[in-house]
Design an enzyme around this catalytic site. Structure first.
Site, mmCIF file in Angstrom:
data_model
loop_
_atom_site.group_PDB
_atom_site.id
_atom_site.type_symbol
_atom_site.label_atom_id
_atom_site.label_comp_id
_atom_site.label_asym_id
_atom_site.label_seq_id
_atom_site.Cartn_x
_atom_site.Cartn_y
_atom_site.Cartn_z
ATOM 1 N N LYS A 1 -14.774 7.413 -5.123
ATOM 2 C CA LYS A 1 -13.720 6.633 -5.251
ATOM 3 C C LYS A 1 -13.290 6.319 -3.991
ATOM 4 O O LYS A 1 -13.300 7.067 -2.954
ATOM 5 C CB LYS A 1 -12.983 6.881 -6.055
ATOM 6 C CG LYS A 1 -11.834 8.024 -5.982
ATOM 7 C CD LYS A 1 -11.280 8.526 -7.139
ATOM 8 C CE LYS A 1 -10.625 9.710 -6.789
ATOM 9 N NZ LYS A 1 -9.380 10.374 -7.980
ATOM 10 N N TYR B 1 8.495 4.731 21.782
ATOM 11 C CA TYR B 1 9.548 4.217 20.924
ATOM 12 C C TYR B 1 10.624 5.276 20.753
ATOM 13 O O TYR B 1 10.120 6.592 20.311
ATOM 14 C CB TYR B 1 8.965 3.556 19.759
ATOM 15 C CG TYR B 1 8.230 2.369 19.962
ATOM 16 C CD1 TYR B 1 8.847 1.265 20.816
ATOM 17 C CD2 TYR B 1 7.024 2.098 19.639
ATOM 18 C CE1 TYR B 1 8.171 0.022 20.849
ATOM 19 C CE2 TYR B 1 6.256 0.934 19.662
ATOM 20 C CZ TYR B 1 6.868 -0.021 20.237
ATOM 21 O OH TYR B 1 6.023 -1.260 20.479
#
Length: 342
Positions: A34, A242
């Site tokens: 899956k 950042y």
């Protein structure tokens, strides 16, 4: 088109992991493919495991089943989410077997495809998918291939595992099916009491280590490499990235790499992750951004723009670095990688 990111998948490692899991379980092992083979490629994983001898494969939805395409007649595909109110056409058209999870799904399957084999999920305590043990009367008239349950805490040593095992044994003794199945990757490690007739590994196939019993037996499958965009010196006292969360205590050599949280290398690796240039470890400096990270490369003076470095993406170690589960590390890998199967 050149891609500055590489994801290399080791097919022999997947096969080796499957063989160890099957040997540990003592019964046939299927494979959960899956989420596009846990982010690595469902079709390629399925073909690799068919070659190794696997014959039972599990996906979540009918769309995932259809995406796998035609499989050999000797192979069985099971849709774990069952057959919902909008799945009738797909369930009639696609050669896959539903795993029924509710009384409504049971009634729907009897109407859509009476007498056709199906699987059934029994909820023994996870309270996710599955019929309650008190609802087993709804199964009358079904041709059940495999009766399943699912462990909630198999990756931990808890009394809930034994409680769920006893509940499933009680249901299995009362519900006729060709096979019975309970164990996922972690459940396989709990021992043969949890094996029944079929096990359903997922994470461990792809290099995840769900419990200590698997350490040293499960091989790394996915390797992540990123190309250097720029090499630079961060002057003493200046910051990088950042938020200015990294400040250089002395002049620091840094390589800026073509990878970031848009690629699944998430912000949990900020100031915690690492990469490798040969035998040299390169620590992540400051925050991970969308497309870039900075790694310290004082120990690797020869590194330059265009060179490749390997991200530390062994699932157990990367999980500890980032605080993310091994499942998340795999399934969040993005689409910008050049995917290679070896």
């Amino acid at each position: 088109m050149h891609r500055p990111l590489r994801l290399t998948v080791d097919s022999k490692a997947i096969q080796s992991n499957w063989r160890w899991l099957q040997e540990r379980a003592g019964v046939p092992a299927g494979a959960a493919v899956k989420a596009d083979g846990y982010g690595l490629g469902a079709r390629e994983t399925t073909e690799t495991l068919i070659e190794a001898g696997c014959r039972d494969f599990f996906v979540s939805t009918w769309a995932e089943a259809e995406a796998l395409g035609n499989l050999p007649e000797s192979v069985t595909l099971i849709v774990l989410h069952g057959v919902g109110p909008d799945d009738g056409d797909s369930a009639s058209r696609i050669s896959a077997r539903p795993c029924l999870n509710t009384v409504e799904q049971v009634a729907r399957w009897k109407e859509i495809s009476p007498g056709t084999p199906c699987d059934v999920m029994v909820d023994t305590g996870i309270n996710r998918l599955g019929l309650r043990p008190t609802e087993m009367g709804a199964l009358d008239g079904l041709d059940i291939d495999t009766l399943h349950s699912h462990l909630a805490c198999a990756d931990e040593d808890t009394a809930m595992n034994a409680m769920q095992l006893e509940r499933f044994r009680a249901v299995a003794s009362a519900v006729a099916a060709k096979r019975y199945s309970m164990a996922n990757s972690a459940g396989i490690c709990l021992g043969p009491d949890y094996s029944f007739d079929l096990v359903r590994p997922g994470l461990a196939l792809y290099g995840g280590v769900p419990r200590p019993e698997a350490e040293g037996n499960i091989r790394q499958v996915a390797r992540v490499e990123a190309q250097i965009v720029q090499r630079r010196t961060i002057p003493q006292g200046e910051s990088c990235g950042y938020g200015a969360t990294f400040v250089a205590k002395e002049a620091t050599e840094a390589a800026i790499l073509n990878i970031g949280y848009a690629d699944g290398y998430l912000r949990g690796f900020s100031s915690h992750g690492s990469a490798f240039a040969g035998e040299y470890a390169l620590p992540v400096l400051g925050r991970v951004s969308m497309d870039l990270i900075a790694v310290g490369c004082d120990t690797a003076p020869a590194l330059k723009e265009g060179d490749w470095v390997e991200i530390d993406y062994g699932l157990p170690s990367a999980s500890k670095q980032s605080g993310l589960s091994q499942y998340e590390l795999l399934t969040t890998l993005g689409s910008r990688f050049e995917r290679r199967w070896t």
